[in-house]
Design a protein around this motif. Structure first.
Motif, PDB file in Angstrom:
ATOM      1  N   GLY A  91      -7.781   6.292   6.216  1.00  0.00           N
ATOM      2  CA  GLY A  91      -7.573   5.742   4.879  1.00  0.00           C
ATOM      3  C   GLY A  91      -6.943   6.752   3.941  1.00  0.00           C
ATOM      4  N   LEU A  92      -7.535   7.946   3.893  1.00  0.00           N
ATOM      5  CA  LEU A  92      -7.033   8.933   2.943  1.00  0.00           C
ATOM      6  C   LEU A  92      -5.673   9.474   3.359  1.00  0.00           C
ATOM      7  CD1 LEU A  92     -10.387  10.756   2.150  1.00  0.00           C
ATOM      8  CD2 LEU A  92      -9.064   9.310   0.620  1.00  0.00           C
ATOM      9  N   SER A  93      -5.446   9.596   4.682  1.00  0.00           N
ATOM     10  CA  SER A  93      -4.152  10.173   5.055  1.00  0.00           C
ATOM     11  C   SER A  93      -3.011   9.174   4.886  1.00  0.00           C
ATOM     12  CB  SER A  93      -4.174  10.772   6.467  1.00  0.00           C
ATOM     13  OG  SER A  93      -4.703   9.855   7.370  1.00  0.00           O
ATOM     14  N   VAL A  94      -3.309   7.883   4.864  1.00  0.00           N
ATOM     15  CA  VAL A  94      -2.251   6.927   4.521  1.00  0.00           C
ATOM     16  C   VAL A  94      -2.151   6.797   3.006  1.00  0.00           C
ATOM     17  CG1 VAL A  94      -1.449   4.550   4.735  1.00  0.00           C
ATOM     18  CG2 VAL A  94      -2.527   5.671   6.677  1.00  0.00           C
ATOM     19  N   ALA A  95      -3.311   6.803   2.344  1.00  0.00           N
ATOM     20  CA  ALA A  95      -3.311   6.592   0.894  1.00  0.00           C
ATOM     21  C   ALA A  95      -2.655   7.749   0.161  1.00  0.00           C
ATOM     22  CB  ALA A  95      -4.741   6.412   0.393  1.00  0.00           C
ATOM     23  N   PHE A  96      -2.773   8.968   0.705  1.00  0.00           N
ATOM     24  CA  PHE A  96      -2.249  10.136  -0.011  1.00  0.00           C
ATOM     25  C   PHE A  96      -0.727  10.079  -0.222  1.00  0.00           C
ATOM     26  CE2 PHE A  96      -0.797  14.608   0.058  1.00  0.00           C
ATOM     27  CZ  PHE A  96      -1.227  14.944  -1.204  1.00  0.00           C
ATOM     28  N   PRO A  97       0.064   9.914   0.872  1.00  0.00           N
ATOM     29  CA  PRO A  97       1.506   9.800   0.619  1.00  0.00           C
ATOM     30  C   PRO A  97       1.848   8.598  -0.253  1.00  0.00           C
ATOM     31  CG  PRO A  97       1.008   9.655   2.977  1.00  0.00           C
ATOM     32  CD  PRO A  97      -0.271   9.947   2.288  1.00  0.00           C
ATOM     33  N   ALA A  98       1.115   7.499  -0.066  1.00  0.00           N
ATOM     34  CA  ALA A  98       1.373   6.320  -0.895  1.00  0.00           C
ATOM     35  C   ALA A  98       1.125   6.648  -2.368  1.00  0.00           C
ATOM     36  CB  ALA A  98       0.488   5.154  -0.453  1.00  0.00           C
ATOM     37  N   SER A  99       0.078   7.432  -2.610  1.00  0.00           N
ATOM     38  CA  SER A  99      -0.248   7.735  -4.005  1.00  0.00           C
ATOM     39  C   SER A  99       0.793   8.648  -4.633  1.00  0.00           C
ATOM     40  CB  SER A  99      -1.634   8.370  -4.092  1.00  0.00           C
ATOM     41  OG  SER A  99      -1.603   9.659  -3.539  1.00  0.00           O
ATOM     42  N   VAL A 100       1.371   9.547  -3.813  1.00  0.00           N
ATOM     43  CA  VAL A 100       2.436  10.411  -4.334  1.00  0.00           C
ATOM     44  C   VAL A 100       3.615   9.543  -4.788  1.00  0.00           C
ATOM     45  CG1 VAL A 100       4.132  12.160  -3.734  1.00  0.00           C
ATOM     46  CG2 VAL A 100       1.780  12.416  -2.970  1.00  0.00           C
ATOM     47  N   LEU A 101       3.982   8.565  -3.940  1.00  0.00           N
ATOM     48  CA  LEU A 101       5.093   7.681  -4.295  1.00  0.00           C
ATOM     49  C   LEU A 101       4.770   6.868  -5.549  1.00  0.00           C
ATOM     50  CD1 LEU A 101       6.228   6.404  -0.783  1.00  0.00           C
ATOM     51  CD2 LEU A 101       7.266   8.168  -2.218  1.00  0.00           C
ATOM     52  N   LEU A 102       3.519   6.391  -5.635  1.00  0.00           N
ATOM     53  CA  LEU A 102       3.128   5.610  -6.810  1.00  0.00           C
ATOM     54  C   LEU A 102       3.194   6.456  -8.079  1.00  0.00           C
ATOM     55  CD1 LEU A 102       0.043   3.550  -5.598  1.00  0.00           C
ATOM     56  CD2 LEU A 102       2.145   2.637  -6.580  1.00  0.00           C
ATOM     57  N   ALA A 103       2.727   7.709  -7.964  1.00  0.00           N
ATOM     58  CA  ALA A 103       2.736   8.584  -9.141  1.00  0.00           C
ATOM     59  C   ALA A 103       4.168   8.868  -9.574  1.00  0.00           C
ATOM     60  CB  ALA A 103       2.002   9.887  -8.832  1.00  0.00           C
ATOM     61  N   LEU A 104       5.045   9.132  -8.588  1.00  0.00           N
ATOM     62  CA  LEU A 104       6.454   9.350  -8.925  1.00  0.00           C
ATOM     63  C   LEU A 104       7.055   8.072  -9.506  1.00  0.00           C
ATOM     64  CD1 LEU A 104       7.717  11.433  -5.866  1.00  0.00           C
ATOM     65  CD2 LEU A 104       7.245  12.251  -8.163  1.00  0.00           C
ATOM     66  N   GLY A 105       6.680   6.945  -8.915  1.00  0.00           N
ATOM     67  CA  GLY A 105       7.197   5.650  -9.378  1.00  0.00           C
ATOM     68  C   GLY A 105       6.816   5.383 -10.818  1.00  0.00           C
ATOM     69  N   ARG A 106       5.584   5.785 -11.165  1.00  0.00           N
ATOM     70  CA  ARG A 106       5.127   5.533 -12.527  1.00  0.00           C
ATOM     71  C   ARG A 106       5.926   6.341 -13.536  1.00  0.00           C
ATOM     72  NH1 ARG A 106      -0.956   4.302 -14.575  1.00  0.00           N
ATOM     73  NH2 ARG A 106      -0.267   3.669 -16.628  1.00  0.00           N
ATOM     74  N   ARG A 107       6.503   7.463 -13.091  1.00  0.00           N
ATOM     75  CA  ARG A 107       7.299   8.282 -14.007  1.00  0.00           C
ATOM     76  C   ARG A 107       8.792   8.135 -13.743  1.00  0.00           C
ATOM     77  NH1 ARG A 107       5.113  12.544 -16.545  1.00  0.00           N
ATOM     78  NH2 ARG A 107       6.772  13.959 -15.994  1.00  0.00           N
ATOM     79  N   SER A 108       9.162   7.110 -12.981  1.00  0.00           N
ATOM     80  CA  SER A 108      10.561   6.944 -12.611  1.00  0.00           C
ATOM     81  C   SER A 108      11.414   6.534 -13.813  1.00  0.00           C
ATOM     82  CB  SER A 108      10.671   5.883 -11.517  1.00  0.00           C
ATOM     83  OG  SER A 108      12.018   5.537 -11.322  1.00  0.00           O
ATOM     84  N   GLN A 109      12.713   6.863 -13.732  1.00  0.00           N
ATOM     85  CA  GLN A 109      13.664   6.444 -14.767  1.00  0.00           C
ATOM     86  C   GLN A 109      14.017   4.970 -14.596  1.00  0.00           C
ATOM     87  OE1 GLN A 109      15.179   8.793 -16.951  1.00  0.00           O
ATOM     88  NE2 GLN A 109      14.139  10.556 -16.059  1.00  0.00           N
ATOM     89  N   LEU A 110      13.787   4.456 -13.388  1.00  0.00           N
ATOM     90  CA  LEU A 110      14.205   3.083 -13.104  1.00  0.00           C
ATOM     91  C   LEU A 110      13.099   2.116 -13.532  1.00  0.00           C
ATOM     92  CD1 LEU A 110      15.455   3.893  -9.506  1.00  0.00           C
ATOM     93  CD2 LEU A 110      16.836   3.768 -11.564  1.00  0.00           C
ATOM     94  N   PRO A 111      13.395   1.254 -14.488  1.00  0.00           N
ATOM     95  CA  PRO A 111      12.359   0.392 -15.062  1.00  0.00           C
ATOM     96  C   PRO A 111      11.640  -0.469 -14.020  1.00  0.00           C
ATOM     97  CG  PRO A 111      14.402   0.231 -16.307  1.00  0.00           C
ATOM     98  CD  PRO A 111      14.701   1.045 -15.095  1.00  0.00           C
ATOM     99  N   ALA A 112      12.379  -1.014 -13.059  1.00  0.00           N
ATOM    100  CA  ALA A 112      11.755  -1.913 -12.083  1.00  0.00           C
ATOM    101  C   ALA A 112      10.671  -1.177 -11.297  1.00  0.00           C
ATOM    102  CB  ALA A 112      12.810  -2.475 -11.139  1.00  0.00           C
ATOM    103  N   ILE A 113      11.016   0.020 -10.817  1.00  0.00           N
ATOM    104  CA  ILE A 113      10.054   0.801 -10.031  1.00  0.00           C
ATOM    105  C   ILE A 113       8.860   1.193 -10.886  1.00  0.00           C
ATOM    106  CG2 ILE A 113       9.755   3.022  -8.868  1.00  0.00           C
ATOM    107  CD1 ILE A 113      12.506   2.708  -7.735  1.00  0.00           C
ATOM    108  N   ARG A 114       9.133   1.531 -12.141  1.00  0.00           N
ATOM    109  CA  ARG A 114       8.050   1.934 -13.028  1.00  0.00           C
ATOM    110  C   ARG A 114       7.084   0.760 -13.255  1.00  0.00           C
ATOM    111  NH1 ARG A 114      11.005   4.206 -16.949  1.00  0.00           N
ATOM    112  NH2 ARG A 114      10.982   2.335 -18.213  1.00  0.00           N
ATOM    113  N   VAL A 115       7.645  -0.406 -13.522  1.00  0.00           N
ATOM    114  CA  VAL A 115       6.803  -1.579 -13.797  1.00  0.00           C
ATOM    115  C   VAL A 115       5.962  -1.926 -12.572  1.00  0.00           C
ATOM    116  CG1 VAL A 115       6.860  -4.063 -14.202  1.00  0.00           C
ATOM    117  CG2 VAL A 115       8.251  -2.536 -15.608  1.00  0.00           C
ATOM    118  N   ILE A 116       6.574  -1.896 -11.397  1.00  0.00           N
ATOM    119  CA  ILE A 116       5.826  -2.215 -10.173  1.00  0.00           C
ATOM    120  C   ILE A 116       4.675  -1.220  -9.985  1.00  0.00           C
ATOM    121  CG2 ILE A 116       5.953  -2.269  -7.654  1.00  0.00           C
ATOM    122  CD1 ILE A 116       8.845  -3.304  -7.985  1.00  0.00           C
ATOM    123  N   SER A 117       4.967   0.076 -10.163  1.00  0.00           N
ATOM    124  CA  SER A 117       3.936   1.090  -9.955  1.00  0.00           C
ATOM    125  C   SER A 117       2.793   0.931 -10.954  1.00  0.00           C
ATOM    126  CB  SER A 117       4.521   2.492 -10.103  1.00  0.00           C
ATOM    127  OG  SER A 117       5.622   2.636  -9.245  1.00  0.00           O
TER     128      SER A 117
END
Lengths: 372, 260
Positions: free
Chosen positions: A175-201
């Motif tokens: 669980g944690l080893s799959v969730a960790f990379p996913a969480s990195v992407l989500l965190a980056l997504g939340r700070r993304s310049q692209l509105p669509a990715i930000r909204v989804i995250s």
């Protein structure tokens, strides 16, 4: 040319160094400074000493001096009082491996060894190389083969029979080893310049974080099958695992976002100015620093999720806590709650404390040298 | 305004093949008009010092040249590539344009050597050994090679800024931008950084430098640009600029920074 900054503090003055006054160092000074520095702290010290004096001898007596050693039958234990460690030796295999076929229990045992070995190997920074990923894939494949069987002459074991420590370890480690990379992407997504990715995250994180884990597990086990066409059956364990991953990813994403926000803007600009592209800048400059800062909250999440795997009991999976409770339902051994919970409590504690200790070491290593 | 333009035209710049060309560049921060109609052409090998009161837009202007800031009107062409929203083009320009920041912005989790080799390895795809050899050469040049294995946090401000210059040089840039490189330094460390910059200028590097170090401007600049309130008010050779400033704003500025 300008090494004047870090030459150390070498005294070359004319007054020689002296020892501090005797009453400011040594054990007496320590006692005075830490335990009796004010009248109310002195009172607290005495009160706590009295409580410890009252509590510790009976505890030690129950744990060790009047305890019944391995092999004492439960009837004798009940008469004698004191801890009945026979419960642990008698029920050890059930608590550890659950309802896994008795003669095949060497398989979950090896599973435990493999998972712990993988985790230990990943703790060493010298092994942080691409082949570590391959090692994980190989290790987890071996775990799958061992647990399910059905190949290589191993008898097939349905995963509803899995339980105990291997289940706890698999749910949390996978669980944690799959969730960790996913969480990195989500965190980056939340700070993304692209509105669509930000909204989804943002939507994902806020939605998942806003519901209790138990409700997510219930949804995974009860509601999810309703959406599937009849006949299609999704494994219950897998559903629980996915619910865990989704939940852990949302939580860790927020921990990592905290780290990302702590990185000064100049770091992003310097990376950009050198011509690094987004993924290079993130992977080489920003994330290594952000993750190092996020270690305390991340480990907090790791520890809490390791223990939260015990919630799967509500959807009928028997993790370590579940098998301990099930062992207590044996009529011959009813009532030995203290021994059972103390035993698995110690197991959980050993794992969690190791995580905490390791994270402290990692923090020290990562900050060595470059902290101003 | 007319007078300022006349002053700027006192001599035509540049004299040679241009590597940077800005035409009619405007930039706004929200409602605030930071850059107003900037026309600037920089020749290869030219050394330009940009000065002006704080808030005049000088940092913003050089940050537009590698697109750390986006301009909203006009065109900027660097090394034959126009800076637009095209990310690939931006990355291509940034490879050729080195930048040194006021606050150094070294990567604290990497050693001095790794700071210098990171971009050559990942952006220029150089083999590690070659990148390290080049990094050591530049670190030697900024006289800090013996600190190569230390972390930035273990160095003084002046040493960090020299590492930052070496880091930029490792990309073999065609242009170097300096954004107030000595403003965050203790006074006794300013000289060691300026010495390195003077050395660079003598080797023919194209440089644009935002600075308040007028001594540096006098001794190495080919051209001094004075900016105020988002416009280029006046530009001239250092000699002309300091001895016979044309516009009133320039005179006022020079009297404030030189007479104390």
């Amino acid at each position: 040319m300008t090494d004047n900054v870090h030459t150390g503090n070498v005294h070359t003055g004319s007054i020689p160094d002296e020892r501090p006054p005797a009453n400011t160092v040594g054990p007496v000074a320590w006692l005075r400074n830490n335990l009796f520095n004010t009248w109310y702290n002195a009172l607290l010290t005495i009160l706590i000493a009295w409580l410890l004096f009252k509590a510790i001898p009976p505890l030690l007596d129950w744990l060790i001096f009047s305890a019944n050693s391995f092999g004492t039958p439960p009837q004798v234990c009940r008469q004698e009082g004191g801890a009945c460690w026979t419960f642990v030796s008698e029920k050890l295999r059930f608590v550890m491996f659950g309802t896994f076929p008795y003669d095949e229990q060497w398989r979950p045992l090896i599973t435990i060894v493999i998972i712990i070995a993988l985790v230990l190997a990943s703790c060493d920074r010298r092994f942080w190389k691409p082949w570590l990923g391959l090692l994980w894939i190989a290790g987890l494949t071996a775990v799958g083969v061992l647990m399910w069987g059905g190949v290589l002459g191993l008898t097939y074991v349905e995963n509803t029979l899995w339980g105990g420590l291997p289940l706890t370890l698999m749910l949390s480690v996978v669980g944690l080893s799959v969730a960790f990379p996913a969480s990195v992407l989500l965190a980056l997504g939340r700070r993304s310049q692209l509105p669509a990715i930000r909204v989804i995250s943002v939507t994902y994180i806020e939605l998942i974080r806003g519901v209790p884990l138990i409700s997510l597990l219930f949804m995974a086990s009860v509601m999810f099958p309703l959406f599937l066409p009849t006949g299609v059956n999704f494994d219950k364990l897998l559903r629980a695992q996915i619910a865990f991953i989704m939940f852990a990813a949302a939580y860790m994403a927020e921990a990592i976002r905290g780290g990302l926000q702590a990185i000064p803007k100049g770091q992003y600009e310097a990376a950009d100015a050198l011509g690094l592209n987004y993924w290079q800048a993130m992977g080489k400059i920003i994330l290594p620093q952000a993750l190092a800062i996020s270690i305390p909250p991340l480990v907090n999440t790791f520890i809490s999720f390791f223990k939260d795997t015990s919630l799967v009991i509500i959807i009928g999976l028997y993790d370590l806590l579940g098998t301990a409770k099930a062992a207590l339902s044996d009529p011959a051994w009813r009532g030995f709650y203290r021994e059972a919970y103390l035993f698995i409590g110690v197991i959980y504690w050993v794992f969690c404390y190791s995580m905490s200790k390791y994270s402290q070491k990692l923090e020290r290593d990562l900050h060595r040298g470059h902290r101003r | 305004m007319t007078m300022a333009q006349t002053a700027g035209a006192a001599r035509t710049f540049p004299q040679g093949e241009p590597i940077i060309q800005c035409q009619g560049v405007h930039k706004w921060y929200g409602e605030f008009h930071v850059l107003k109609n900037i026309d600037l052409s920089v020749a290869k090998g030219e050394r330009i010092v940009i000065c002006g009161p704080s808030g005049s837009g000088k940092s913003t202007m050089i940050r537009c040249l590698n697109r750390l800031e986006e301009h909203q009107k006009g065109s900027i062409i660097v090394d034959g590539i126009e800076l637009t929203g095209n990310l690939k083009n931006i990355e291509l320009v940034r490879r050729e344009v080195g930048m040194v920041f006021q606050h150094f912005n070294l990567f604290p989790h990497l050693t001095v050597l790794e700071n210098c080799t990171l971009a050559p390895i990942w952006v220029r795809k150089k083999p590690k050994a070659e990148a390290e050899e080049m990094a050591m050469r530049y670190l030697k040049r900024v006289r800090i090679a013996e600190q190569a294995l230390k972390y930035p946090g273990q160095l003084s401000g002046g040493q960090q800024q020299r590492v930052a210059i070496a880091r930029s040089l490792c990309m073999s840039p065609k242009v170097m931008l300096f954004d107030e490189p000595t403003s965050a330094l203790d006074p006794e460390m300013v000289k060691e950084v300026l010495d390195v910059m003077i050395g660079l200028a003598e080797d023919g590097m194209t440089m644009l430098c935002v600075t308040h170090e007028m001594g540096f401007a006098k001794s190495v600049a080919d051209r001094v640009i004075f900016m105020d309130r988002g416009e280029i008010v006046e530009q001239n050779t250092p000699n002309e600029f300091f001895n016979s400033p044309q516009s009133e704003r320039t005179k006022l500025f020079l009297s404030q920074i030189l007479n104390h």
